[in-house]
Design a protein around this motif. Structure first.
Motif, PDB file in Angstrom:
ATOM      1  N   SER A 252     -49.308  -3.559  18.794  1.00 20.68           N
ATOM      2  CA  SER A 252     -48.287  -3.378  19.820  1.00 20.68           C
ATOM      3  C   SER A 252     -48.800  -3.468  21.204  1.00 20.68           C
ATOM      4  O   SER A 252     -50.057  -3.070  21.507  1.00 20.68           O
ATOM      5  N   PRO A 253     -48.117  -3.880  22.231  1.00 18.72           N
ATOM      6  CA  PRO A 253     -48.546  -3.770  23.351  1.00 18.72           C
ATOM      7  C   PRO A 253     -48.961  -2.507  23.824  1.00 18.72           C
ATOM      8  O   PRO A 253     -49.795  -2.189  24.668  1.00 18.72           O
TER       9      PRO A 253
ATOM     10  N   PHE B  81     -41.020 -12.548  28.926  1.00 15.32           N
ATOM     11  CA  PHE B  81     -40.351 -12.012  27.676  1.00 15.32           C
ATOM     12  C   PHE B  81     -39.380 -10.667  28.060  1.00 15.32           C
ATOM     13  O   PHE B  81     -39.772  -9.677  28.324  1.00 15.32           O
ATOM     14  N   PRO B  82     -37.894 -11.080  28.648  1.00 17.56           N
ATOM     15  CA  PRO B  82     -37.291 -10.152  29.045  1.00 17.56           C
ATOM     16  C   PRO B  82     -36.741  -9.200  28.275  1.00 17.56           C
ATOM     17  O   PRO B  82     -36.410  -8.196  28.527  1.00 17.56           O
ATOM     18  N   ASP B  83     -36.592  -9.409  26.766  1.00 18.02           N
ATOM     19  CA  ASP B  83     -36.373  -8.375  25.785  1.00 18.02           C
ATOM     20  C   ASP B  83     -37.580  -7.815  25.265  1.00 18.02           C
ATOM     21  O   ASP B  83     -38.545  -8.296  24.680  1.00 18.02           O
ATOM     22  N   PRO B  84     -37.730  -6.479  25.544  1.00 21.10           N
ATOM     23  CA  PRO B  84     -38.723  -5.702  25.162  1.00 21.10           C
ATOM     24  C   PRO B  84     -39.132  -5.657  23.543  1.00 21.10           C
ATOM     25  O   PRO B  84     -40.395  -5.787  23.432  1.00 21.10           O
ATOM     26  N   ALA B  85     -37.987  -5.644  22.688  1.00 24.85           N
ATOM     27  CA  ALA B  85     -38.108  -5.759  21.484  1.00 24.85           C
ATOM     28  C   ALA B  85     -39.169  -7.102  21.035  1.00 24.85           C
ATOM     29  O   ALA B  85     -39.993  -7.302  20.223  1.00 24.85           O
TER      30      ALA B  85
ATOM     31  N   PHE C  44     -46.204 -10.139  20.728  1.00 21.69           N
ATOM     32  CA  PHE C  44     -47.531  -9.741  20.858  1.00 21.69           C
ATOM     33  C   PHE C  44     -48.146  -9.123  19.632  1.00 21.69           C
ATOM     34  O   PHE C  44     -49.309  -9.581  19.569  1.00 21.69           O
ATOM     35  N   LYS C  45     -47.517  -8.469  18.879  1.00 23.05           N
ATOM     36  CA  LYS C  45     -48.055  -7.964  17.610  1.00 23.05           C
ATOM     37  C   LYS C  45     -48.520  -8.912  16.576  1.00 23.05           C
ATOM     38  O   LYS C  45     -49.488  -9.016  15.860  1.00 23.05           O
TER      39      LYS C  45
ATOM     40  N   VAL D 270     -44.608  -1.100  29.946  1.00 24.91           N
ATOM     41  CA  VAL D 270     -44.781  -2.283  29.034  1.00 24.91           C
ATOM     42  C   VAL D 270     -43.856  -3.387  29.144  1.00 24.91           C
ATOM     43  O   VAL D 270     -44.306  -4.533  29.053  1.00 24.91           O
ATOM     44  N   GLY D 271     -42.663  -3.055  28.855  1.00 27.10           N
ATOM     45  CA  GLY D 271     -41.453  -3.876  29.157  1.00 27.10           C
ATOM     46  C   GLY D 271     -41.408  -4.753  30.282  1.00 27.10           C
ATOM     47  O   GLY D 271     -41.171  -5.894  30.446  1.00 27.10           O
ATOM     48  N   ALA D 272     -41.827  -4.326  31.529  1.00 31.25           N
ATOM     49  CA  ALA D 272     -41.871  -4.812  32.726  1.00 31.25           C
ATOM     50  C   ALA D 272     -43.078  -5.817  32.904  1.00 31.25           C
ATOM     51  O   ALA D 272     -42.920  -6.947  33.186  1.00 31.25           O
ATOM     52  N   ILE D 273     -44.309  -5.699  32.097  1.00 29.40           N
ATOM     53  CA  ILE D 273     -45.066  -6.509  31.941  1.00 29.40           C
ATOM     54  C   ILE D 273     -44.632  -7.635  31.305  1.00 29.40           C
ATOM     55  O   ILE D 273     -45.000  -8.902  31.561  1.00 29.40           O
TER      56      ILE D 273
END
Length: 110
Positions: free
Chosen positions: A66-67, A49-53, A59-60, A40-43
């Motif tokens: 959540s993704p 969006f380099p920061d997954p958080a 997204f939410k 998910v973080g890679a997408i």
């Protein structure tokens, strides 16, 4: 006429419109079986969006899940975004939604 006034008529800033377009592309990738191998973080990083958080929070705020939930819900429930206003239509800001939830909660407590 430039892009800015056209977007302003729809209630957008240029940055806000671009952000929603990027989130829509993330949504498409999350439900695409060919992208299942990507975390998910890679997408999110793929679409800026380099920061997954930060990606998960943004997204939410737009899609109400959540993704990760969007990816797993793909086969069980309607696709993310179906039945909602099309991407590009003005969505309430995160601050307005949080304020509305707070107001509803404080009135329920009375």
């Amino acid at each position: 006429m430039t892009v800015r006034p056209l977007l302003a008529e729809q209630g957008y800033t240029v940055a806000g419109w671009i952000r929603e377009q990027r989130l829509a592309r993330c949504r498409q990738d999350l439900v695409d079986p060919a992208m299942r191998h990507l975390p998910v973080g890679a997408i999110g990083a793929r679409w800026g969006f380099p920061d997954p958080a930060h990606f998960s929070h943004a997204f939410k705020a737009v899609y109400g899940m959540s993704p990760r939930e969007a990816r797993t819900a793909r086969g069980r429930r309607r696709l993310v975004g179906e039945g909602r206003a099309a991407v590009g239509a003005r969505q309430p800001s995160v601050r307005r939604r949080q304020s509305a939830r707070w107001s509803a909660g404080s009135q329920a407590a009375r």
